[in-house]
Scaffold this motif. Structure first.
Motif, PDB file in Angstrom:
ATOM      1  N   ALA A  80       0.820  -1.088  -0.067  1.00  0.00           N
ATOM      2  CA  ALA A  80       0.226  -0.006   0.061  1.00  0.00           C
ATOM      3  C   ALA A  80       0.773   1.189   0.095  1.00  0.00           C
ATOM      4  CB  ALA A  80      -0.894  -0.056   1.179  1.00  0.00           C
ATOM      5  N   HIS A  81       2.256   1.124   0.304  1.00  0.00           N
ATOM      6  CA  HIS A  81       2.944   2.206   0.257  1.00  0.00           C
ATOM      7  C   HIS A  81       4.324   2.054  -0.312  1.00  0.00           C
ATOM      8  CE1 HIS A  81       4.663   6.329   2.647  1.00  0.00           C
ATOM      9  NE2 HIS A  81       5.534   5.696   1.886  1.00  0.00           N
ATOM     10  N   ALA A  82       4.859   2.462  -1.415  1.00  0.00           N
ATOM     11  CA  ALA A  82       6.005   1.980  -2.276  1.00  0.00           C
ATOM     12  C   ALA A  82       6.121   3.199  -3.249  1.00  0.00           C
ATOM     13  CB  ALA A  82       5.919   0.729  -2.931  1.00  0.00           C
ATOM     14  N   HIS A  83       7.394   3.299  -3.582  1.00  0.00           N
ATOM     15  CA  HIS A  83       7.894   4.348  -4.640  1.00  0.00           C
ATOM     16  C   HIS A  83       8.651   3.727  -5.625  1.00  0.00           C
ATOM     17  CE1 HIS A  83       6.795   7.157  -1.278  1.00  0.00           C
ATOM     18  NE2 HIS A  83       7.639   6.618  -0.501  1.00  0.00           N
ATOM     19  N   PRO A  84       7.880   3.000  -6.699  1.00  0.00           N
ATOM     20  CA  PRO A  84       8.334   2.293  -7.655  1.00  0.00           C
ATOM     21  C   PRO A  84       9.379   2.893  -8.365  1.00  0.00           C
ATOM     22  CG  PRO A  84       6.068   2.086  -7.699  1.00  0.00           C
ATOM     23  CD  PRO A  84       6.434   3.006  -6.715  1.00  0.00           C
ATOM     24  N   ILE A 308      -4.639  11.651  -1.685  1.00  0.00           N
ATOM     25  CA  ILE A 308      -3.575  13.020  -1.379  1.00  0.00           C
ATOM     26  C   ILE A 308      -2.629  12.515  -0.350  1.00  0.00           C
ATOM     27  CG2 ILE A 308      -3.067  15.074  -0.847  1.00  0.00           C
ATOM     28  CD1 ILE A 308      -4.717  15.043  -3.240  1.00  0.00           C
ATOM     29  N   LYS A 309      -1.335  12.389  -0.669  1.00  0.00           N
ATOM     30  CA  LYS A 309      -0.109  12.209   0.130  1.00  0.00           C
ATOM     31  C   LYS A 309       0.501  13.624   0.968  1.00  0.00           C
ATOM     32  CE  LYS A 309       3.418   9.987   1.980  1.00  0.00           C
ATOM     33  NZ  LYS A 309       4.535   9.805   1.325  1.00  0.00           N
ATOM     34  N   LEU A 310       0.286  13.364   2.153  1.00  0.00           N
ATOM     35  CA  LEU A 310       1.014  14.941   2.853  1.00  0.00           C
ATOM     36  C   LEU A 310       2.280  14.114   3.579  1.00  0.00           C
ATOM     37  CD1 LEU A 310      -2.641  14.759   3.183  1.00  0.00           C
ATOM     38  CD2 LEU A 310      -1.899  17.164   3.384  1.00  0.00           C
ATOM     39  N   GLU A 392       0.792   7.090   7.467  1.00  0.00           N
ATOM     40  CA  GLU A 392       2.000   6.498   6.929  1.00  0.00           C
ATOM     41  C   GLU A 392       3.053   6.281   7.831  1.00  0.00           C
ATOM     42  OE1 GLU A 392      -0.545   6.479   4.513  1.00  0.00           O
ATOM     43  OE2 GLU A 392       1.093   5.381   3.520  1.00  0.00           O
ATOM     44  N   HIS A 393       3.613   5.042   8.049  1.00  0.00           N
ATOM     45  CA  HIS A 393       4.839   4.849   8.826  1.00  0.00           C
ATOM     46  C   HIS A 393       4.176   4.654  10.547  1.00  0.00           C
ATOM     47  CE1 HIS A 393       6.985   5.570   5.256  1.00  0.00           C
ATOM     48  NE2 HIS A 393       6.788   6.838   5.506  1.00  0.00           N
ATOM     49  N   CYS A 394       3.718   5.892  10.745  1.00  0.00           N
ATOM     50  CA  CYS A 394       3.018   5.860  12.085  1.00  0.00           C
ATOM     51  C   CYS A 394       3.971   5.055  13.208  1.00  0.00           C
ATOM     52  CB  CYS A 394       1.670   5.194  12.202  1.00  0.00           C
ATOM     53  SG  CYS A 394       0.501   5.641  13.363  1.00  0.00           S
ATOM     54  N   SER A 454       5.985  -1.908   2.010  1.00  0.00           N
ATOM     55  CA  SER A 454       7.532  -2.026   2.265  1.00  0.00           C
ATOM     56  C   SER A 454       7.996  -0.636   2.197  1.00  0.00           C
ATOM     57  CB  SER A 454       8.045  -2.622   0.835  1.00  0.00           C
ATOM     58  OG  SER A 454       7.751  -1.871  -0.401  1.00  0.00           O
ATOM     59  N   ASP A 455       7.304   0.301   1.465  1.00  0.00           N
ATOM     60  CA  ASP A 455       8.182   1.691   1.422  1.00  0.00           C
ATOM     61  C   ASP A 455       9.300   1.622   0.486  1.00  0.00           C
ATOM     62  OD1 ASP A 455       8.502   4.411   1.438  1.00  0.00           O
ATOM     63  OD2 ASP A 455       9.317   4.410   3.647  1.00  0.00           O
ATOM     64  N   ALA A 456       9.296   0.617  -0.418  1.00  0.00           N
ATOM     65  CA  ALA A 456      10.478   0.505  -1.467  1.00  0.00           C
ATOM     66  C   ALA A 456      10.793   1.887  -2.000  1.00  0.00           C
ATOM     67  CB  ALA A 456      10.198  -0.568  -2.563  1.00  0.00           C
TER      68      ALA A 456
HETATM   69 ZN   LIG Z   1       7.431   6.524   1.680  1.00  0.00          ZN
END
Ligand SMILES: [Zn+2]
Length: 558
Positions: A80-84, A308-310, A392-394, A454-456
């Protein structure tokens, strides 16, 4: 103009019946099956082979039989959270991680060698160092990077991805000098004489995209560095291959600017997007999104806008997460917030009022407090029992904050691999409270649904490693930090990386479990993560990954 391509048509052309020793459907009843029938990318039946054959006959389908033998089938992992694109781009950079360089001279040598093989003027970029793990126990300086090149950009990103060090050329090129003030939400670090050291963090990374590149102000760390489109597509291809190898079939891109959308659109138009992508626009685009009437999910089953990502604060790894009383490991550092609370709250209220989901990066209790308070106010303005705002991360919410998140339906999206890779570092940074980093067990006790991702490229997209860590809480170095109450069951961890991930990106009607009507997205494993010893979960092999009823990874060897 480019023609509209019917890219929502399923790639699957032959109906298939898969049989395996166990199919973990992860449906609400927790049913296991031994066969699954699917056609045109959708599941038609799950149960015994006989039941599935009957279903095929009833529909007049002649299904191809795929016998997976002793293998175990689970729903495709949702990341649900990554940066391909950043992940793929970094694979073309120089690896300066702990396995390759233990000291600054070794890093300089690696970058120098890479520079020698690049065309003149091409930037030299490296990544992966952790200053506390270097012999010198400090960041390299711009003077040290000047030994690599003085006629082009040299950028060495640190392991947190929220900053790093540049050479003197890069600072001069962007007009950054000793008198340049720090941007809001970022810092150009200086020595005792006030001279720039070359280290920069968070919003100061805006200079890295060059004069005409993507600019995001103080809305986040700017890692949207530009390459030629063909090169970006190659990078995405390499990244997607890795996600599929880990068993990921859908992901949330947690920081989309024009750079990412451009590339995804090119892939989708050419029917080359191998897995499903839900895009979170970075908050610098909030006004434009609202102006064009984006008030909810939009797209198709392959590519869609989700929300939206903040950013609230920085990272724990880079010591830029916001601890107003200073870090135990360095009392002079406090980290920072990206926005004043009033500005942040106004953005969340506007997004929520329009019906958009928000996903905010927040690590410290102070940052998490700002997010929860803003969401509570937004919900008071316009009640919505299913707004699904995300944190995110929390990393370090208080017990009281966890209770309030549960009450407001705020979903934590965690990365247990961050704990696995540097849980000890968090304790060094902020003292014993750091042992609670990623308190999944406390979320479970509070009845708060949680998601693992993953937050890859911050961690490799290896869901089984993330799941094992959630269950064992043993770090890469073999430590277990904090009490047993922080752990969760294998089933809870597996759900956190499948169905809960699907809920977090708003796609549980289609993804996350193997049930009739849902997408035929699944992973074939060498063993069952719910029955093996928890310490063996990450050793399970991902044999095959199927998306949309078609194999996308691994089948060759069958
Ligand atoms: Zn990230």
């Amino acid at each position: 103009m480019r023609k509209l391509v019917p890219f929502d048509v399923s790639a699957q052309t032959v109906p298939r019946l898969v049989t395996a020793s166990t199919i973990r459907t992860l449906d609400a009843a927790g049913r296991a099956a031994t066969a699954m029938l699917f056609d045109r990318g959708r599941v038609l039946a799950v149960g015994t082979p006989e039941e599935c054959r009957d279903a095929a006959r009833g529909r007049g389908l002649k299904a191809e039989h795929v016998d997976l033998g002793d293998a175990v089938v689970i729903p495709g992992f949702i990341d649900a959270h990554a940066h391909p694109l950043m992940y793929g781009q970094m694979m073309t950079w120089v690896d300066c991680g702990p396995e390759r360089a233990a000291s600054i001279p070794e890093i300089v040598a690696l970058l120098k060698a890479a520079a020698a093989g690049l065309p003149p003027g091409r930037p030299v970029r490296g990544y992966g160092y952790e200053q506390r793990n270097l012999v010198e126990k400090r960041h390299p300086t711009r003077y040290e990077l000047d030994q690599v090149a003085t006629d082009r950009e040299v950028y060495l990103m640190n392991a947190s991805g929220h900053g790093g060090v540049v050479n003197s050329f890069t600072l001069a090129q962007n007009g950054v000098g000793r008198d340049t003030p720090d941007p809001e939400g970022g810092e150009f670090f200086r020595d005792a004489d006030g001279e720039l050291t070359g280290e920069l963090s968070d919003a100061a990374c805006n200079i890295l995209t060059g004069v005409h590149g993507v600019k995001i102000g103080h809305h986040g760390p700017n890692f949207h560095l530009e390459d030629e489109p063909a090169e970006h597509l190659r990078q995405l291809d390499v990244a997607m291959t890795r996600f599929l190898a880990g068993g990921v079939t859908a992901l949330g891109d947690a920081q989309v600017t024009r750079r990412e959308f451009d590339m995804y659109l090119r892939l989708a138009q050419n029917q080359k997007l191998p897995l499903r992508v839900s895009m979170y626009l970075l908050s610098h685009l909030l006004d434009e999104a609202l102006e064009m009437g984006l008030v909810g999910q939009f797209g198709n089953s392959h590519l869609s806008f989700a929300g939206i990502k903040l950013y609230a604060d920085g990272t724990l790894g880079g010591w830029t997460a916001y601890f107003p009383d200073g870090y135990v490991g360095d009392p002079c550092r406090t980290g920072q917030l990206y926005h004043e609370p009033a500005e942040y709250t106004a953005m969340v209220r506007r997004a929520h009022a329009a019906g958009l989901q928000t996903a905010t990066h927040a690590q410290s209790p102070t940052a998490i407090e700002m997010v929860i308070t803003a969401i509570e106010q937004a919900l008071a303005d316009r009640p919505d029992p299913d707004a699904r705002h995300r944190i995110e991360h929390c990393g370090l919410p208080t017990h009281e904050q966890i209770r309030r998140m549960a009450a407001s339906g705020i979903r934590p999206v965690n990365q247990t691999q961050h704990y696995y890779n540097w849980g000890e570092g968090v304790e060094q940074a902020i003292g014993t409270p750091g042992e609670r980093f990623n308190p999944l067990g406390e979320f479970a006790d509070a009845g708060l649904p949680f998601t693992i991702s993953s937050d890859a490229p911050v961690a490799e997209p290896i869901p089984l490693e993330a799941i094992q860590t959630a269950v064992t809480r043993v770090t890469r170095r073999g430590h277990r930090l904090g009490p047993d109450t922080l752990r969760v069951s294998a089933e809870a961890a597996l759900r956190a990386h499948t169905i809960e991930g699907a809920v977090s990106i708003g796609r549980e009607d289609d993804l996350g479990t193997l049930e009739v009507g849902k997408c035929a997205d699944f992973v074939v494993l060498s063993d069952d993560p719910l029955t093996v010893d928890p310490t063996a979960i990450s050793g399970i092999q991902v044999l095959e990954t199927w998306v949309d009823g078609e194999p996308r990874h691994g089948v060759v060897g069958r």
